[in-house]
Design an enzyme around this catalytic site. Structure first.
Site, mmCIF file in Angstrom:
data_model
loop_
_atom_site.group_PDB
_atom_site.id
_atom_site.type_symbol
_atom_site.label_atom_id
_atom_site.label_comp_id
_atom_site.label_asym_id
_atom_site.label_seq_id
_atom_site.Cartn_x
_atom_site.Cartn_y
_atom_site.Cartn_z
ATOM 1 N N HIS A 94 -22.835 54.375 12.340
ATOM 2 C CA HIS A 94 -23.646 53.426 13.013
ATOM 3 C C HIS A 94 -24.507 54.242 14.156
ATOM 4 O O HIS A 94 -25.007 53.459 14.902
ATOM 5 C CB HIS A 94 -22.937 52.320 13.699
ATOM 6 C CG HIS A 94 -22.396 51.369 12.596
ATOM 7 N ND1 HIS A 94 -22.983 50.241 12.232
ATOM 8 C CD2 HIS A 94 -21.122 51.221 12.148
ATOM 9 C CE1 HIS A 94 -22.181 49.531 11.215
ATOM 10 N NE2 HIS A 94 -21.211 50.410 11.109
ATOM 11 N N HIS A 116 -29.793 53.509 11.162
ATOM 12 C CA HIS A 116 -28.614 53.396 10.398
ATOM 13 C C HIS A 116 -28.892 51.912 9.576
ATOM 14 O O HIS A 116 -29.352 50.951 10.137
ATOM 15 C CB HIS A 116 -27.395 53.241 10.642
ATOM 16 C CG HIS A 116 -26.979 51.965 11.947
ATOM 17 N ND1 HIS A 116 -27.225 52.354 13.094
ATOM 18 C CD2 HIS A 116 -26.333 51.021 11.696
ATOM 19 C CE1 HIS A 116 -26.852 51.338 13.760
ATOM 20 N NE2 HIS A 116 -26.339 50.340 12.946
ATOM 21 N N ASP A 125 -26.892 48.844 7.928
ATOM 22 C CA ASP A 125 -25.608 48.094 7.751
ATOM 23 C C ASP A 125 -25.357 47.719 6.151
ATOM 24 O O ASP A 125 -26.392 47.171 5.663
ATOM 25 C CB ASP A 125 -25.587 46.835 8.794
ATOM 26 C CG ASP A 125 -25.405 47.125 10.228
ATOM 27 O OD1 ASP A 125 -25.062 48.440 10.561
ATOM 28 O OD2 ASP A 125 -25.415 46.161 10.967
ATOM 29 N N HIS A 174 -19.913 45.283 6.402
ATOM 30 C CA HIS A 174 -19.834 45.619 7.903
ATOM 31 C C HIS A 174 -19.229 44.312 8.552
ATOM 32 O O HIS A 174 -18.746 44.148 9.749
ATOM 33 C CB HIS A 174 -21.039 46.111 8.596
ATOM 34 C CG HIS A 174 -21.074 46.453 9.988
ATOM 35 N ND1 HIS A 174 -20.169 46.946 10.942
ATOM 36 C CD2 HIS A 174 -22.107 46.000 10.980
ATOM 37 C CE1 HIS A 174 -20.201 47.041 12.076
ATOM 38 N NE2 HIS A 174 -21.484 46.546 12.205
#
Length: 214
Positions: free
Chosen positions: A54, A58, A60, A64
């Protein structure tokens, strides 16, 4: 001879990944170590890095924010590549709402990046703008499949329920965080922000690029 056609302009919308890059408290910072150095007995420099996925710009993965969901290596790539719209909502706080997006809603492409910072933060702060869950639902209802933001998260730093991330999960949307949109005018572009194929990982760094459309 006629002039060669100029190449489409590129905007690099990724912050520098460095040891002092801002991260959520408790995340692993970027660290680089040298495992070999160029010398008479060694033909190469060789480095090793450790970091939270992260850090910096980035993507996810659903993993996550939900156990049993897909890791980043298992997420389809098509959402991270293609036409997108940059919408300016500078000053929106503490949440981006539908009202901040409606002015740019006509013929939305499948990807929307929202600039809410005058300048992207270079030090950690808990007080960043996030997304209202209803704004995510509103975008999804208009065919948007990926959203992006120039702050660390689509949820406030203090959130324990992660309502906006849960909205992403429910609607099967992808997300990019920690972008740098300081120099990008509002409008439509081609987005290129492919995550790495990291087995089992909850996220991946991306080198996020916007390319001028023909």
């Amino acid at each position: 001879m006629p002039d060669a056609p100029s190449s489409p302009r590129l905007w690099d919308i990724s912050p520098l990944v460095a040891p002092d890059a801002p991260i959520f408290p408790g995340d692993a910072p970027y660290r680089l170590d040298w495992t070999a150095r160029l010398s008479p007995g060694c033909p190469v420099n060789l480095s090793a890095i450790t970091m939270s996925p992260h850090v910096g710009a980035h993507a996810d993965a659903p993993l996550h924010y939900a156990n049993g969901e897909r890791a980043i290596a298992d997420v389809p790539l098509d959402a991270y590549l293609g036409r997108c719209r940059v919408i300016h909502a500078v000053g929106a706080a503490p949440l981006i709402t539908v009202a901040h997006l409606q002015h740019a809603a006509q013929d939305l492409p499948p990807r929307v990046l929202v600039r809410c910072c005058e300048r992207a933060d270079t030090v950690w702060s808990d007080h960043f703008t996030a997304f209202a869950p209803e704004a995510i639902a509103w975008l999804a209802a208009r065919g948007v499949r990926l959203i992006g933001i120039d702050t660390p998260s689509v949820d406030p730093a203090s959130s324990k329920s992660l309502d906006s991330h849960q909205q992403l999960l429910q609607l099967d949307l992808r997300v990019l965080e920690n972008l740098v949109l300081d120099e990008v005018p509002p409008g439509d572009y081609e987005l290129i922000a492919l995550p790495l194929k990291l087995q089992g990982a909850c996220a991946s760094p991306v080198r996020a690029i916007l390319r001028e459309l023909p």
